[in-house]
Motif scaffolding. Structure first.
Motif, short mmCIF file in Angstrom:
data_model
loop_
_atom_site.label_atom_id
_atom_site.label_comp_id
_atom_site.label_asym_id
_atom_site.label_seq_id
_atom_site.Cartn_x
_atom_site.Cartn_y
_atom_site.Cartn_z
N GLY A 148 0.80 -1.09 -0.05
CA GLY A 148 -0.04 -0.02 0.03
C GLY A 148 0.84 1.13 -0.04
O GLY A 148 0.74 2.30 -0.77
N SER A 151 2.45 2.16 -3.31
CA SER A 151 1.46 2.79 -4.33
C SER A 151 1.35 4.28 -4.10
O SER A 151 1.19 5.01 -5.03
CB SER A 151 0.35 2.12 -4.35
OG SER A 151 -0.01 0.85 -4.63
N THR A 172 -5.60 0.06 -6.75
CA THR A 172 -5.88 -0.64 -5.49
C THR A 172 -5.86 -2.17 -5.60
O THR A 172 -6.03 -2.77 -4.70
CB THR A 172 -7.17 -0.30 -4.84
OG1 THR A 172 -8.27 -0.89 -5.78
CG2 THR A 172 -7.66 1.17 -4.86
N MET A 175 -4.56 -4.69 -2.74
CA MET A 175 -4.56 -3.79 -1.39
C MET A 175 -5.32 -4.42 -0.48
O MET A 175 -6.75 -4.86 -0.62
CB MET A 175 -4.67 -2.56 -1.67
CG MET A 175 -3.56 -1.98 -2.38
SD MET A 175 -3.85 -0.21 -2.45
CE MET A 175 -2.18 0.31 -3.28
N GLU A 179 -5.83 -0.07 3.05
CA GLU A 179 -4.87 0.67 2.14
C GLU A 179 -5.73 1.20 0.84
O GLU A 179 -5.48 2.11 0.37
CB GLU A 179 -4.11 -0.58 1.54
CG GLU A 179 -2.93 -0.92 2.51
CD GLU A 179 -2.09 -2.07 2.09
OE1 GLU A 179 -0.93 -2.15 2.48
OE2 GLU A 179 -2.51 -2.79 1.27
N THR A 180 -6.75 0.26 0.52
CA THR A 180 -7.66 0.73 -0.51
C THR A 180 -8.35 2.01 -0.36
O THR A 180 -8.52 3.03 -0.89
CB THR A 180 -8.55 -0.13 -0.88
OG1 THR A 180 -8.03 -1.44 -1.30
CG2 THR A 180 -9.71 0.32 -2.02
N ILE A 183 -6.12 5.11 -0.33
CA ILE A 183 -5.74 5.44 -2.14
C ILE A 183 -6.90 6.11 -2.50
O ILE A 183 -6.95 7.36 -3.17
CB ILE A 183 -5.44 4.38 -2.84
CG1 ILE A 183 -4.20 3.59 -2.44
CG2 ILE A 183 -5.49 4.49 -4.35
CD1 ILE A 183 -3.04 4.14 -2.89
N GLU A 202 -9.82 0.07 -13.02
CA GLU A 202 -10.10 -0.17 -11.78
C GLU A 202 -11.25 -1.63 -11.84
O GLU A 202 -12.16 -1.56 -12.70
CB GLU A 202 -10.89 0.64 -10.86
CG GLU A 202 -11.05 0.43 -9.49
CD GLU A 202 -9.86 -0.02 -8.64
OE1 GLU A 202 -8.60 0.60 -8.65
OE2 GLU A 202 -9.64 -1.34 -8.55
N ASP A 204 -12.38 -2.76 -8.81
CA ASP A 204 -12.97 -2.84 -7.53
C ASP A 204 -14.33 -2.02 -7.60
O ASP A 204 -13.95 -0.70 -7.75
CB ASP A 204 -11.99 -2.45 -6.45
CG ASP A 204 -12.92 -2.50 -4.91
OD1 ASP A 204 -14.18 -2.30 -5.09
OD2 ASP A 204 -12.21 -2.55 -4.15
N VAL A 207 -14.73 1.06 -5.19
CA VAL A 207 -14.06 2.18 -5.57
C VAL A 207 -14.49 2.96 -6.74
O VAL A 207 -14.66 4.20 -6.68
CB VAL A 207 -12.47 1.75 -5.95
CG1 VAL A 207 -11.70 2.79 -6.31
CG2 VAL A 207 -11.98 1.04 -4.64
#
Ligand SMILES: Nc1ncnc2c1ncn2[C@@H]1O[C@H](COP(=O)(O)OP(=O)(O)O)[C@@H](O)[C@H]1O
Ligand SMILES: [Mg+2]
Length: 245
Positions: A148, A151, A172, A175, A179-180, A183, A202, A204, A207
């Motif tokens: 993390g 990044s 991400t 992660m 951590e996500t 970011i 991405e 995710d 996110v």
């Protein structure tokens, strides 16, 4: 700010990006989503110049980028994350950011070292570290960072060259949840407070729905849908092809 026009990329037996067109406005966050193999990373490489398109055009504030080297594209104002493992693992975070600024950068830091450029280099390095909130990592060797934190350092390095548009490929990936979140908060902060413009790929969806004002859905290289999160969540083709509904 960015115009992508009829972009096509053929690999030997597959069309990875098929006639993709879209526009991005300044100070927005746009996400490119799609299942594995949809063409997200290929599109990313076409914009950053690591791959040449088979046909089509990419313009940044009216200037054609297709045909320029990746280095020139960075100079034109497109910052992108890169494999930080290919930098200097035993050097500290601070030294790596410094090296990145010098290597990719402004003429002001090149070649003729003098006191003034050294001071402004130090300023740039400490500004981006504080922007990203990694001052505490300044003297940590890169090889000792968590995934993390690495990044975050990558994003600091991207910011150090003051890009007009920041490209992030799956920022991400791999992660933890915390951590996500960090970011996501950082990207939102940089957009809202610093006026940065982002194009991210991405996987995710949380996110994406959280962050992006505009979502571009790729499916087998083509754009399946474009819209905000509500429009994408409710788009019948997206639900069928991607969300599996
Ligand atoms: N260098 C390459 N050579 C041949 N085929 C590739 C290459 N890079 C990607 N592809 C193919 O292009 C398609 C899109 O890949 P990619 O852009 O990596 O998708 P995503 O990032 O959405 O998972 C896939 O079918 C992939 O196998
Ligand atoms: Mg990818």
């Amino acid at each position: 700010m960015l115009e992508v026009i009829n972009l096509v990329k053929d690999f030997s037996c597959i069309r990875a990006v098929n006639n993709v067109s879209f526009n991005l406005s300044a100070k927005t966050i746009t996400a490119v989503i799609g299942p594995n193999g949809a063409g997200k990373t290929t599109l990313y490489h076409l914009i950053s110049g690591e791959l040449q398109p088979t046909s089509g055009s990419v313009k940044l504030n009216g200037r054609e980028l297709v045909g320029l080297s990746p280095h020139k594209i960075v100079k034109a104002g497109i910052g992108r994350s890169f494999q930080i493992t290919s930098v200097f693992p035993s050097l500290t975070v601070q030294q790596n950011i410094r090296a990145a600024v010098i290597a990719r950068g402004d003429r002001q830091f090149n070649f003729w070292q003098n006191l003034q450029s050294d001071i402004s280099l130090k300023q740039t390095v400490s500004e981006v570290m504080s922007l990203v909130g990694i001052e505490n990592l300044a003297t940590t060797p890169l090889q000792h960072l968590s995934h993390g934190d690495r990044s975050l350092v990558e994003i600091a390095i991207v910011l150090a060259v003051k890009p007009l548009l920041i490209l992030l490929d799956e920022p991400t990936a791999g992660m933890s949840q915390s951590e996500t979140n960090r970011i996501v908060e950082l990207i939102r902060y940089l957009q809202q407070e610093m006026g940065c413009t982002f194009l991210i790929t991405e996987h995710d969806m949380e996110v994406v729905f959280n962050l992006a004002e505009l979502i571009i859905v790729l499916h087998q290289g083509s754009i399946l849908a474009v819209g905000n999160s509500e429009e994408i969540k409710n788009h019948p083709d997206v639900r069928r092809a991607y969300l599996g509904v």
